[in-house]
Write a protein that holds these residues in place. Structure first.
Motif, PDB file in Angstrom:
ATOM      1  N   ASP A 140      -5.899  -0.832 -13.184  1.00 28.48           N
ATOM      2  CA  ASP A 140      -5.332   0.427 -12.710  1.00 28.48           C
ATOM      3  C   ASP A 140      -6.432   1.459 -12.539  1.00 28.48           C
ATOM      4  N   ALA A 141      -6.074   2.548 -11.862  1.00 28.38           N
ATOM      5  CA  ALA A 141      -7.092   3.525 -11.483  1.00 28.38           C
ATOM      6  C   ALA A 141      -7.817   4.038 -12.716  1.00 28.38           C
ATOM      7  N   GLY A 142      -9.140   4.096 -12.625  1.00 26.04           N
ATOM      8  CA  GLY A 142      -9.933   4.641 -13.721  1.00 26.04           C
ATOM      9  C   GLY A 142     -10.527   3.575 -14.611  1.00 26.04           C
ATOM     10  N   ASP A 148     -15.965 -10.722 -12.923  1.00 27.68           N
ATOM     11  CA  ASP A 148     -15.741 -10.953 -11.489  1.00 27.68           C
ATOM     12  C   ASP A 148     -14.332 -11.514 -11.295  1.00 27.68           C
ATOM     13  N   LEU A 149     -13.595 -10.918 -10.374  1.00 26.75           N
ATOM     14  CA  LEU A 149     -12.194 -11.302 -10.200  1.00 26.75           C
ATOM     15  C   LEU A 149     -11.897 -11.692  -8.760  1.00 26.75           C
ATOM     16  N   ARG A 150     -10.991 -12.645  -8.594  1.00 28.82           N
ATOM     17  CA  ARG A 150     -10.354 -12.847  -7.296  1.00 28.82           C
ATOM     18  C   ARG A 150      -9.036 -12.104  -7.406  1.00 28.82           C
ATOM     19  N   LEU A 151      -8.778 -11.177  -6.476  1.00 28.43           N
ATOM     20  CA  LEU A 151      -7.571 -10.374  -6.569  1.00 28.43           C
ATOM     21  C   LEU A 151      -6.350 -11.190  -6.168  1.00 28.43           C
ATOM     22  N   ILE A 152      -5.263 -11.016  -6.917  1.00 26.60           N
ATOM     23  CA  ILE A 152      -4.034 -11.743  -6.637  1.00 26.60           C
ATOM     24  C   ILE A 152      -3.004 -10.819  -6.019  1.00 26.60           C
ATOM     25  N   GLU A 153      -3.055  -9.559  -6.462  1.00 27.90           N
ATOM     26  CA  GLU A 153      -2.088  -8.581  -6.016  1.00 27.90           C
ATOM     27  C   GLU A 153      -2.810  -7.257  -5.878  1.00 27.90           C
ATOM     28  N   THR A 154      -2.515  -6.471  -4.824  1.00 27.40           N
ATOM     29  CA  THR A 154      -3.129  -5.159  -4.726  1.00 27.40           C
ATOM     30  C   THR A 154      -2.106  -4.161  -4.208  1.00 27.40           C
ATOM     31  N   ALA A 155      -2.095  -2.937  -4.784  1.00 31.63           N
ATOM     32  CA  ALA A 155      -1.253  -1.864  -4.257  1.00 31.63           C
ATOM     33  C   ALA A 155      -2.168  -0.672  -4.046  1.00 31.63           C
ATOM     34  N   ASN A 156      -2.580  -0.481  -2.802  1.00 30.29           N
ATOM     35  CA  ASN A 156      -3.490   0.616  -2.439  1.00 30.29           C
ATOM     36  C   ASN A 156      -4.726   0.666  -3.321  1.00 30.29           C
ATOM     37  N   LEU A 157      -5.193  -0.490  -3.737  1.00 35.62           N
ATOM     38  CA  LEU A 157      -6.318  -0.531  -4.675  1.00 35.62           C
ATOM     39  C   LEU A 157      -7.636  -0.157  -3.982  1.00 35.62           C
ATOM     40  N   LYS A 158      -8.372   0.765  -4.643  1.00 36.90           N
ATOM     41  CA  LYS A 158      -9.706   1.108  -4.134  1.00 36.90           C
ATOM     42  C   LYS A 158     -10.700   0.958  -5.274  1.00 36.90           C
ATOM     43  N   ILE A 159     -11.831   0.368  -4.948  1.00 38.47           N
ATOM     44  CA  ILE A 159     -12.831   0.138  -5.987  1.00 38.47           C
ATOM     45  C   ILE A 159     -14.186   0.674  -5.544  1.00 38.47           C
ATOM     46  N   SER A 171     -14.359   1.078  -1.759  1.00 39.06           N
ATOM     47  CA  SER A 171     -13.898   0.170  -0.713  1.00 39.06           C
ATOM     48  C   SER A 171     -12.452  -0.234  -0.985  1.00 39.06           C
ATOM     49  N   GLU A 172     -11.710  -0.379   0.128  1.00 37.39           N
ATOM     50  CA  GLU A 172     -10.292  -0.712  -0.009  1.00 37.39           C
ATOM     51  C   GLU A 172     -10.153  -2.207  -0.222  1.00 37.39           C
ATOM     52  N   HIS A 407      17.124  -1.292  -7.439  1.00 36.76           N
ATOM     53  CA  HIS A 407      16.468  -0.503  -6.381  1.00 36.76           C
ATOM     54  C   HIS A 407      14.994  -0.861  -6.344  1.00 36.76           C
ATOM     55  N   GLU A 408      14.692  -1.976  -5.788  1.00 37.95           N
ATOM     56  CA  GLU A 408      13.333  -2.504  -5.822  1.00 37.95           C
ATOM     57  C   GLU A 408      12.326  -1.545  -5.182  1.00 37.95           C
ATOM     58  N   ARG A 409      11.136  -1.451  -5.789  1.00 36.33           N
ATOM     59  CA  ARG A 409      10.092  -0.585  -5.235  1.00 36.33           C
ATOM     60  C   ARG A 409       9.344  -1.347  -4.135  1.00 36.33           C
ATOM     61  N   VAL A 410       9.236  -0.761  -2.960  1.00 33.92           N
ATOM     62  CA  VAL A 410       8.561  -1.476  -1.877  1.00 33.92           C
ATOM     63  C   VAL A 410       7.243  -0.836  -1.475  1.00 33.92           C
ATOM     64  N   ASN A 411       7.038   0.407  -1.868  1.00 36.15           N
ATOM     65  CA  ASN A 411       5.770   1.062  -1.536  1.00 36.15           C
ATOM     66  C   ASN A 411       5.538   2.198  -2.517  1.00 36.15           C
ATOM     67  N   GLU A 412       4.318   2.694  -2.564  1.00 38.48           N
ATOM     68  CA  GLU A 412       4.066   3.772  -3.520  1.00 38.48           C
ATOM     69  C   GLU A 412       2.771   4.497  -3.188  1.00 38.48           C
ATOM     70  N   ILE A 413       2.685   5.747  -3.612  1.00 34.61           N
ATOM     71  CA  ILE A 413       1.404   6.467  -3.620  1.00 34.61           C
ATOM     72  C   ILE A 413       1.235   6.973  -5.050  1.00 34.61           C
ATOM     73  N   PRO A 414       0.193   6.538  -5.732  1.00 29.05           N
ATOM     74  CA  PRO A 414       0.069   6.899  -7.147  1.00 29.05           C
ATOM     75  C   PRO A 414      -0.151   8.402  -7.327  1.00 29.05           C
ATOM     76  N   PHE A 415       0.084   8.873  -8.552  1.00 30.08           N
ATOM     77  CA  PHE A 415      -0.148  10.289  -8.882  1.00 30.08           C
ATOM     78  C   PHE A 415      -1.641  10.571  -8.876  1.00 30.08           C
ATOM     79  N   ASP A 416      -2.030  11.698  -8.341  1.00 26.68           N
ATOM     80  CA  ASP A 416      -3.374  12.157  -8.663  1.00 26.68           C
ATOM     81  C   ASP A 416      -3.364  13.662  -8.819  1.00 26.68           C
ATOM     82  N   SER A 417      -4.336  14.141  -9.582  1.00 31.22           N
ATOM     83  CA  SER A 417      -4.223  15.545  -9.976  1.00 31.22           C
ATOM     84  C   SER A 417      -4.699  16.496  -8.884  1.00 31.22           C
TER      85      SER A 417
END
Ligand code: ATP
Length: 874
Positions: A140-142, A148-159, A171-172, A407-417
């Protein structure tokens, strides 16, 4: 290549399980096989290497030459003593160094980041060193990427991968992009994440494909040795001082040697005396003592919940005069409870909520669906603000798990301050609904309709003002206000940047987060210590001021400024007025940087707290960046100078106190050692200039200087803290070490010790005119014992030994007793007496030398009486 294969294949190859992760037995086996997931740093020095590095010193070479010359001319006992002194001195050095190193090592281990992994079907937090190949890692963010990882799932992940790519823009990542070709540069491997890089946004899941030295970063071996400089400003100054004193010492020795040759003294004796004088004058023990005092101090601070990440900060801490602190969690307990809510134009208490009306129902549902926390049977995870919202549901028998399933979640924008918003898209009543929750002003900005009494209406300015004044009423009551907006969309694939606009305003909730009880006292303590506390928060101005008033940070709202007001000033204008404010509300991380810089430009030494990904710049800009250990992200911790393991404001104040004490203790050790050195120089030099017989033999000086001095100096370095350090304003970091009383005391005491020693010598010559050895012995004992007694007076600059508690520093008492015992043994045992060329003193002599040895102690205590009288007058 890992990035060419599908994640299913990889999970299979590595015999792992996406749902349950590895079993703990399997982890054990893999750990045994591959070893810990860490990068090999420099090898530690062995005992022998440490010992040799102690000997590898110019001063020791001089002594070795002296020993050889003594042996050649037949002074075997001198040679033995010099070698013995070198040996013991090196051993003391090795013990100090390895102790200091161990303390710092422990510190380093405490700062190894943690990783979230799935094991035995559960998500647990482990030290990143225990991550193995095949582990399923939650990102998660932060957080640092632990391997070293192979990504399995990503939700707007930036590294952020600048360590590899040099590119600071994150990079996205996308787990679904599988490259066809084999030769893809690291920066373009979208479905991979690499050890030591940082997730800055979004969420993800990955499987570990390499650990430790097998990772990409492990392969770039050179980077590992690049350690940060861990030398404090004081240590730098002392190194310079050491050089100057070294030259002066050699100069004085040469002068003394030349003078003595004109006087027609014995060449060899004077050669040895000159060498011992040079050795006496060089403050060789200082660096080691400062290093160990720092290291031990840092270890003590760990017990007080403060982890120092950069050694120089210990010193800076003592000079801090402004503490900028986050509100939530640092000044408050960070346990939120929703008390009130607002829908349909009315504020009501939560007990009155009626879920039969649409507004209340959407408000509660939205707050729970747009939420990443959990709270079930008293066990909570995630952001306390969000936990409070889930608890509202729990009270009303609306459970997050059930709601999420229907009510399944299908998309999201995480909180940021920066945005102060969070958004999810959920399937809702056969359509898709966007729920956005966040700060009231942010939600108002993106809403153009409002839901009132079951009807969706245009959102008029009048309506908005009504809502703002209602939210102000809650804020004035110290409630944190969180609002909700929503809208229905036809299609789940709406572009992200179109989600947070044209919302329908529903209502808001107000939650209480009480101040920490101990904080009020700590703020008062800092006030007395000349330190200003500044509250910096993302929360609403009124909420912030309400809490600031309660804690004694501010008196009224005129001392508060909001982020948008900050924006209305240029940097220069803001700098001019910054000192008038105590509370900064609704700030974003950029404002924090502006605030730090403005305070710093007035010459203040500023500490700043932070926890989020975006707080790194302000933590770096501050003189002391403080990260939260519990709620803080790895990014914030990585940028900080100090980490609070309890997230508590009080710990910052305690750390400042500890920092001041450590600095004072170092000062005491330095003052002690330098005045003792000066005393030795004075005694010898004056005697030679006056054409007297030499009051001290070279081995006497070496012995006192290299052995008996070291223990009290070290013990002064660990003197128990004095509460009254927080009754005075902070030290000016630019001030010279010898400013104020320090320089004067150094000179006075050096001369005092020298004269006392000479006095003992003259008295000895008078009492026993036939025996030079007897008089020298008295001088030798007085030189060492007067220093031991004098060390007791050094514990406090103004308070008497009796005020600070005679027995409070057990180490010092032990050092003094041990020193006297050692002296007694040397003189009394015929064998050692012969080697040291001393006379076994009689009882009467002992009484005389002890009384004379008390002189420097007594004079210092008298000087302190004057200091105290002066202070009282002020
Ligand atoms: P501090 O800086 O004192 O720790 P904070 O926690 O109030 O303060 P942020 O976390 O930046 O600062 O929150 C700022 C505002 O954003 C809050 O006042 C609240 O209105 C809103 N907010 C906080 N958490 C969330 C969240 N999880 N989802 C949506 N909005 C949030």
């Amino acid at each position: 290549m890992w990035f060419n294969e599908s994640s299913e294949e990889i999970v299979k190859t590595l015999s792992s399980d996406i749902i349950n992760g590895l079993s703990s037995e399997e982890v054990k086996i893999r750990l045994e096989k591959d070893g810990l997931n860490k990068l090999q740093g420099k090898k530690k020095k062995s005992f022998l290497q440490l010992f040799i590095s102690q000997i590898n010193d110019i001063m020791i070479y001089i002594l070795l030459v002296a020993a050889i010359i003594s042996a050649i001319v037949g002074e075997i006992s001198d040679a033995i003593i010099i070698l013995f002194v070198i040996f013991i001195n090196a051993i003391i050095g090795v013990i100090q160094e390895s102790k200091a190193e161990k303390a710092l090592e422990a510190l380093k281990n405490m700062s190894t980041p943690k990783a979230l992994v799935k094991r035995d079907g559960q998500i647990i937090e482990v030290s990143s060193e225990e991550v193995v190949v095949g582990d399923i890692v939650v990102i998660d963010a932060g957080r640092y990427i632990p391997a070293d990882l192979r990504l399995i799932e990503t939700a707007n992940l930036k590294i952020e991968e600048s360590a590899f790519t040099g590119e600071s823009v994150p990079s996205e990542k996308n787990s679904d992009i599988i490259a066809e070709e084999n030769n893809v540069p690291i920066g373009d491997q979208h479905n991979m994440a690499f050890m030591s890089t940082l997730a800055t946004y979004g969420r993800g899941l990955g499987i570990v494909i390499a650990t430790g030295m097998n990772t990409q970063i492990g392969k770039i071996a050179k980077m590992l040795d690049a350690e940060e400089e861990n030398i404090t400003p004081l240590q730098k100054k002392l190194a310079q001082l050491g050089k100057i004193l070294g030259f002066m010492a050699v100069g004085i020795s040469i002068i003394m040697f030349i003078v003595s040759m004109f006087q027609g003294r014995d060449f060899l004796e004077m050669f040895m005396t000159s060498i011992s004088l040079a050795v006496a004058a060089i403050p060789e023990g200082l660096p080691a003592i400062v290093a160990i005092v720092l290291a031990l101090g840092v270890q003590r601070m760990i017990k007080e919940n403060a982890i120092i990440r950069k050694l120089p900060s210990v010193e800076t801490l003592g000079s801090v005069n402004i503490i900028c602190s986050d509100k939530t969690g640092t000044l408050t307990i960070n346990k939120m409870t929703v008390k009130k809510y607002y829908v349909n134009g009315e504020i009501n208490t939560l007990d009155e909520i009626n879920l039969n009306n649409d507004e209340s129902k959407i408000l509660v549902h939205g707050m729970i669906l747009c939420n990443d926390a959990t709270s079930k049977s008293g066990v909570q995870t995630g952001d306390p603000t969000e936990v409070a919202l889930i608890d509202v549901g729990n009270k009303l028998n609306i459970f997050k798990e059930d709601l999420n399933t229907s009510h399944e979640r299908v998309n999201e924008i995480p909180f940021d301050s920066d945005r102060k918003l969070m958004t999810t898209v959920n399937s809702y009543n056969n359509a898709f609904t966007v729920f956005t929750k966040g700060a009231i002003d942010s939600i108002l900005k993106i809403s153009n309709k409002i839901l009132v009494n079951g009807e969706i209406k245009e959102f008029t300015n009048e309506e908005k003002n009504k809502i703002l004044s209602a939210s102000n009423i809650m804020s004035d009551d110290a409630l944190r206000v969180l609002a909700l907006g929503y809208k229905n969309i036809e299609n789940e694939h709406v572009a992200i940047d179109e989600l947070e606009e044209n919302l329908i305003f529903v209502g808001f909730m107000g939650m209480i987060d009480p101040p920490r009880e101990e904080v009020k006292g700590s703020i008062q303590v800092s006030k007395n210590a000349g330190i200003r506390t500044i509250m910096i928060t993302g929360d609403h101005k009124n909420t912030a001021v309400a809490i600031a008033k309660e804690l004694g940070i501010a008196n009224d709202i005129s001392e508060a400024m909001s982020g948008s007001e900050i924006d209305s000033y240029s940097d220069e204008e803001f700098t001019k007025i910054v000192n008038n404010y105590r509370v900064f509300a609704r700030v974003s991380p950029e404002h924090k940087v502006k605030i730090v810089k403005a305070f710093k430009s007035h010459g203040n030494i500023v500490s700043m707290t932070g926890d989020g990904v975006n707080d790194a710049p302000s933590l770096k800009a501050a003189d002391i960046g403080v990260a939260m250990g519990i709620t803080g992200t790895d990014v914030a911790k990585g940028a900080a100078d100090m980490v609070l393991t309890d997230d508590n404001f009080t710990t910052i104040v305690k750390a400042v106190e500890e920092g001041r004490n450590i600095f004072n203790n170092i000062k005491k050790s330095i003052l002690f050692l330098l005045s003792c050195n000066l005393g030795e120089v004075v005694a010898l030099f004056v005697a030679i200039l006056l054409n007297w017989a030499s009051p001290l033999l070279p081995i006497h000086i070496l012995w006192v200087n290299l052995i008996t001095d070291s223990f009290p100096a070290l013990s002064l370095g660990v003197d128990p803290g004095d509460k009254s350090v927080m009754d005075v304003p902070p030290r000016n970091p630019k001030e010279s070490l010898f400013a104020g009383k320090m320089g004067k005391l150094l000179i006075i005491n050096g001369i005092l010790i020298g004269i006392t020693t000479l006095f003992a010598f003259v008295l000895g010559e008078y009492l026993y005119p036939e025996s030079l050895r007897h008089a020298q012995t008295m001088a030798f004992v007085v030189l060492s014992v007067s220093q031991l007694f004098y060390s007791l007076a050094m514990r406090n600059e103004t308070k008497s030994l009796f005020q600070v508690g005679i027995l409070k520093n057990k180490w010092l008492i032990a050092s003094v007793l041990f020193g006297i015992l050692l002296q007694f043994i040397i003189i009394t045992i015929p064998f050692t007496a012969e080697i040291f060329k001393v006379y076994s003193l009689e009882f009467k002599d002992w009484v005389i030398v002890i009384l004379i040895s008390l002189i420097p102690f007594v004079v210092n205590e008298i000087i302190k009486i004057f200091f105290r009288m002066n202070e009282r007058k002020k």
